[in-house]
Design a protein around this motif. Structure first.
Motif, PDB file in Angstrom:
ATOM      1  N   GLN A 123     -10.032   0.394  -3.148  1.00 18.78           N
ATOM      2  CA  GLN A 123      -9.700   1.776  -3.355  1.00 18.78           C
ATOM      3  C   GLN A 123      -9.334   2.435  -1.657  1.00 18.78           C
ATOM      4  OE1 GLN A 123     -13.859   2.769  -4.927  1.00 18.78           O
ATOM      5  NE2 GLN A 123     -12.534   3.588  -6.698  1.00 18.78           N
ATOM      6  N   ARG A 124      -9.922   1.789  -0.882  1.00 19.53           N
ATOM      7  CA  ARG A 124      -9.273   2.176   0.706  1.00 19.53           C
ATOM      8  C   ARG A 124      -7.996   1.570   0.983  1.00 19.53           C
ATOM      9  NH1 ARG A 124     -13.311   4.704   2.559  1.00 19.53           N
ATOM     10  NH2 ARG A 124     -12.160   5.221   4.558  1.00 19.53           N
ATOM     11  N   LEU A 125      -7.507   0.699   0.323  1.00 24.70           N
ATOM     12  CA  LEU A 125      -5.979   0.278   0.535  1.00 24.70           C
ATOM     13  C   LEU A 125      -5.063   0.834  -0.071  1.00 24.70           C
ATOM     14  CD1 LEU A 125      -7.038  -3.466   1.252  1.00 24.70           C
ATOM     15  CD2 LEU A 125      -6.614  -1.695   3.006  1.00 24.70           C
ATOM     16  N   MET A 167       0.818  -1.159  -0.186  1.00 25.31           N
ATOM     17  CA  MET A 167       0.068  -0.157   0.182  1.00 25.31           C
ATOM     18  C   MET A 167       0.871   1.228  -0.024  1.00 25.31           C
ATOM     19  SD  MET A 167      -3.005   1.151   2.764  1.00 25.31           S
ATOM     20  CE  MET A 167      -1.744   1.498   3.914  1.00 25.31           C
ATOM     21  N   THR A 168       0.372   2.209  -0.967  1.00 23.50           N
ATOM     22  CA  THR A 168       1.194   3.639  -0.729  1.00 23.50           C
ATOM     23  C   THR A 168       0.482   4.561  -0.083  1.00 23.50           C
ATOM     24  OG1 THR A 168       1.979   2.603  -3.039  1.00 23.50           O
ATOM     25  CG2 THR A 168       2.216   5.001  -2.517  1.00 23.50           C
ATOM     26  N   SER A 169       1.229   5.306   0.599  1.00 25.69           N
ATOM     27  CA  SER A 169       0.683   6.346   1.599  1.00 25.69           C
ATOM     28  C   SER A 169       1.253   7.591   1.225  1.00 25.69           C
ATOM     29  CB  SER A 169       0.800   5.970   2.831  1.00 25.69           C
ATOM     30  OG  SER A 169       2.363   5.900   3.240  1.00 25.69           O
ATOM     31  N   SER A 170       0.708   8.918   1.490  1.00 17.22           N
ATOM     32  CA  SER A 170       1.079  10.173   1.164  1.00 17.22           C
ATOM     33  C   SER A 170       0.748  11.132   2.329  1.00 17.22           C
ATOM     34  CB  SER A 170       0.374  10.721  -0.226  1.00 17.22           C
ATOM     35  OG  SER A 170       0.900  12.050  -0.076  1.00 17.22           O
ATOM     36  N   LYS A 171       1.574  11.869   2.703  1.00 20.76           N
ATOM     37  CA  LYS A 171       1.301  12.838   3.870  1.00 20.76           C
ATOM     38  C   LYS A 171       0.706  14.123   3.325  1.00 20.76           C
ATOM     39  CE  LYS A 171       4.105  10.670   6.958  1.00 20.76           C
ATOM     40  NZ  LYS A 171       3.377   9.995   8.195  1.00 20.76           N
ATOM     41  N   THR A 172       0.541  14.348   2.109  1.00 24.20           N
ATOM     42  CA  THR A 172      -0.348  15.375   1.547  1.00 24.20           C
ATOM     43  C   THR A 172      -1.637  15.268   1.353  1.00 24.20           C
ATOM     44  OG1 THR A 172       0.575  14.956  -0.529  1.00 24.20           O
ATOM     45  CG2 THR A 172       1.927  16.339   0.833  1.00 24.20           C
ATOM     46  N   ALA A 173      -1.928  13.876   1.691  1.00 18.01           N
ATOM     47  CA  ALA A 173      -3.398  13.471   1.455  1.00 18.01           C
ATOM     48  C   ALA A 173      -4.114  13.196   2.756  1.00 18.01           C
ATOM     49  CB  ALA A 173      -3.606  12.287   0.319  1.00 18.01           C
ATOM     50  N   PRO A 174      -4.585  14.039   3.626  1.00 13.00           N
ATOM     51  CA  PRO A 174      -4.888  13.693   4.903  1.00 13.00           C
ATOM     52  C   PRO A 174      -6.292  13.096   4.761  1.00 13.00           C
ATOM     53  CG  PRO A 174      -5.129  16.223   4.516  1.00 13.00           C
ATOM     54  CD  PRO A 174      -4.273  15.430   3.469  1.00 13.00           C
ATOM     55  N   ALA A 175      -6.594  12.375   5.775  1.00 10.86           N
ATOM     56  CA  ALA A 175      -8.040  11.726   5.882  1.00 10.86           C
ATOM     57  C   ALA A 175      -9.189  12.711   5.773  1.00 10.86           C
ATOM     58  CB  ALA A 175      -8.093  10.577   6.797  1.00 10.86           C
TER      59      ALA A 175
END
Length: 676
Positions: free
Chosen positions: A169-171, A1-9
């Motif tokens: 899509q959530r992962l 899974m890829t994450s990004s700090k600039t896309a907050p929940a």
């Protein structure tokens, strides 16, 4: 899974909250339209199927929930489309804030769509059996419905596919994965095509194909519109660009909606029934609404786009006015969804004649035994692969025109290969060959070999990716990726690198034959129109992937020498030949129930027809093999010539230093020999 700090929940939650009220409003509009319209013909429908009234919870709830489910599926498709193609990814290829927000909306819509599809299973059982909804609610009754009722089984598959897309899509936050989840989300609409009149009527092949196009057109139209509303509502960036790209999607979608709707109506309606039956009046109303949407939506969006662009990049967007305009359009489209579902609940006028057994099973009547006259004297346009052949040919010619307009050249041989492949694909699927493929195993195998062994060879030699990369303009820095960027991303993606490994390509190409025909799937696929369509699409894609790797002139993620490709080709041939031999000697008739049910009088022995089909499979690889071997030999020759020219240019640059060094080495060896 890829994450990004600039896309907050919080971005996803903000967009989800802002869109909930809109979805509820559109759902209410769709339900308010479908419930009274479905009630108009409820008694007639119950009398036709001969079941008691299952109660208002089913008769009103089923069409209302189906309208809401299709609306949710549309929202999921539109939001996924926005995340993938309407907003640029970040530098690390993850979704930006706008894309992340839209993917979260699509995820929730997919999960809600899966729940709605699951609830439609007991509602369908109640509707078919005439029992109340609560009597059909226990899970053990669901299993009965799924096993015995095709419509309930279709809802099962729609729920599973939508749930997979929603969870996926959530992962993931990668832009590459957003494109994949868009495809999976759109795929959840396919089972819906098997739940209406289209799957059970005469000419159900044309009706089902047109319904598939209709569903996709409606989903991209209203889903994309809802996504643009959500994006504007929360103050998203690049509103004009989003509107411009959506306007292109909407134009194609409204054309698809109009043409597929006309085809669907012609299949089930006599012109005299348009104004004399409830079904005909609903068709007329729907056509008028779509015409109004086309005129109003496209014209107004163009004015809004021009106003935003003329104001300048830094000018504030009049979001309130824009929202009022596109919200009106989305409400009308939601009502159209309700109108479409009510059409599916309204019995069409009775046919003027009793269909034959062939028409009931195939959707058409075969003209006679397989032959040149019956194959090329009968035409039935395939709305999937026949239309795909026309579109692929048109896009290729557009690419040629773009190159010629700026003075670039393109090899005539590649054009000839591509045009030949498109023409042969069209002839195979839209002439009498496409009709015989569904009714006779030997004819099916002839078409199978053409679609999987000949057409992909010609298309791979046409070089479509190279032409597209030369003809398509770049999106520009800071803009969301365009078609050219998508194509580059596809070619260089890890999935492409895996699929284009020669061993993987050859295994998937050969293994598909054995799995489909000897894995217990063939009878199910052959007896359903969607199954037959799946086989044709699978044969075409798997064949193209294999020949793209072996002889394709396009750039690929992996590069191998012609010798290595030749070894892979020769190693796969025995498996293909053995498949044909196995078919010729197979003691059991494949899909015997289906072919005996059709009962073609000129094919008294089904096993003999299967043996002929096996012989076709065994011998059909010869002509494509000759083309492939010639292409490999030519590519090998060109590779050697390029290497020779490269050496000559290097020699000119360094005054043949390599040759002098080689001669010096030989002289030194000779002197050493003399000293010894």
């Amino acid at each position: 899974m890829t994450s990004s700090k600039t896309a907050p929940a919080t971005a996803g939650r903000l967009g989800a909250r802002s869109i909930v009220l809109l979805v509820l409003l559109l759902a209410a509009v769709a339900a308010a339209v479908v419930i009274p319209l479905s009630a108009l013909s409820r008694d007639v429908a119950l009398d036709l199927v001969g079941v008691p009234d299952p109660g208002v919870l089913t008769t009103a709830g089923l069409p209302a929930l189906r309208s809401i489910g299709e609306l949710l599926a549309s929202v999921a498709v539109g939001a996924a489309l926005f995340a993938a193609f309407f907003t640029p990814p970040q530098k690390d290829k993850t979704l930006d804030v706008d894309g992340y927000r839209m993917q979260q909306i699509s995820s929730w819509a997919n999960i809600a769509w899966a729940v709605a599809a699951a609830l439609l299973i007991p509602l369908t059982l109640s509707d078919v059996s005439g029992r109340t909804f609560f009597q059909s609610l226990p899970p053990d009754q669901w299993l009965v419905a799924i096993n015995q009722i095709d419509v309930a089984s279709s809802w099962r598959w729609a729920a599973i596919i939508a749930l997979v897309a929603g969870i996926g899509q959530r992962l993931t936050l990668s832009w590459r994965w957003s494109v994949i989840w868009l495809g999976v989300t759109a795929l959840s609409l396919l089972p819906v095509a098997a739940t209406g009149h289209a799957s059970g009527s005469t000419a159900h092949d044309i009706a089902t194909n047109s319904l598939i196009i209709h569903l996709f057109g409606a989903a991209f139209y209203i889903g994309g519109l809802v996504a643009v509303i959500a994006h504007t509502w929360v103050g998203g960036t690049r509103v004009a660009l989003a509107l411009r790209r959506y306007s292109v999607v909407a134009t194609v979608a409204i054309i698809a909606l109009g043409l597929s709707g006309v085809i669907n109506a012609l299949v089930r309606l006599h012109p005299a029934d348009l104004f004399t039956s409830t079904y005909g009046l609903l068709v007329v109303c729907k056509a008028l609404v779509l015409c109004l949407l086309a005129l109003f939506g496209l014209a107004v969006r163009r004015r809004v786009i021009n106003r935003i662009e003329s104001a300048g990049a830094n000018a504030p967007v009049d979001r309130a006015t824009m929202l009022r305009i596109i919200l009106t359009e989305s409400v009308i489209m939601a009502g159209t969804i309700g109108l479409s579902v009510s059409l599916g609940r309204t019995p069409p006028p009775a046919p003027l004649y009793v269909p034959t057994r062939q028409e009931a099973l195939l959707g058409f009547e075969l003209p006679g035994p397989f032959g040149f006259g019956t194959v090329f004297g009968t035409w039935r346009f395939d709305l999937v692969l026949g239309l795909a052949a026309v579109i692929l040919l048109g896009l290729y010619l557009w690419g040629l025109f773009s190159l010629r307009r700026r003075g670039d050249s393109w090899p005539a041989g590649r054009t000839a290969f591509w045009v030949s492949g498109c023409v042969i694909l069209f002839l195979t699927t839209s002439s009498g060959m496409g009709m015989f493929m569904m009714a006779d195993f030997a004819s099916h195998m002839v078409g199978h070999m053409i679609i999987s062994m000949l057409v992909p060879v010609l298309l791979a030699l046409g070089g479509p990716f190279t032409l597209a990369l030369r003809a398509l303009p770049a999106a520009g820095r800071g803009n969301p990726p365009g078609p050219r960027e998508w194509l580059v991303e596809f070619i260089n993606s890890p999935i492409s690198r895996f699929l284009t490994h020669p061993i993987v390509a050859s295994v998937q190409f050969v293994a598909g034959f054995y799995i489909i025909y000897f894995g217990g799937f063939y009878e199910t696929l052959a007896s359903e129109h969607l199954g037959h369509m799946f086989m044709n699409v699978h044969f075409l894609i798997s064949g193209y992937l294999f020949y793209w790797v072996i002889i394709g002139v396009d750039a690929a993620p992996r590069h191998f020498s012609p010798m290595y490709k030749l070894m892979v080709l020769l190693s796969s041939l025995p498996f293909h030949a053995f498949f044909g031999i196995l078919l010729m000697n197979y003691p059991t008739v494949l899909a015997e129930g289906w072919y005996s049910g059709i009962g073609l009088p000129w094919i008294p022995d089904l096993l003999q027809s299967q043996r002929v089909g096996g012989g076709v499979a065994w011998a059909a690889g010869e002509i494509p093999l000759v083309i492939v071997m010639l292409a490999l030999a030519w590519q090998w020759y060109q590779s050697d010539m390029r290497e020779a020219r490269r050496g000559e240019r290097q020699a000119d640059r360094d005054d043949d230093a390599e040759l002098r060094a080689y001669n010096e080495m030989l002289s030194e060896m000779a002197r050493a020999d003399r000293r010894r």
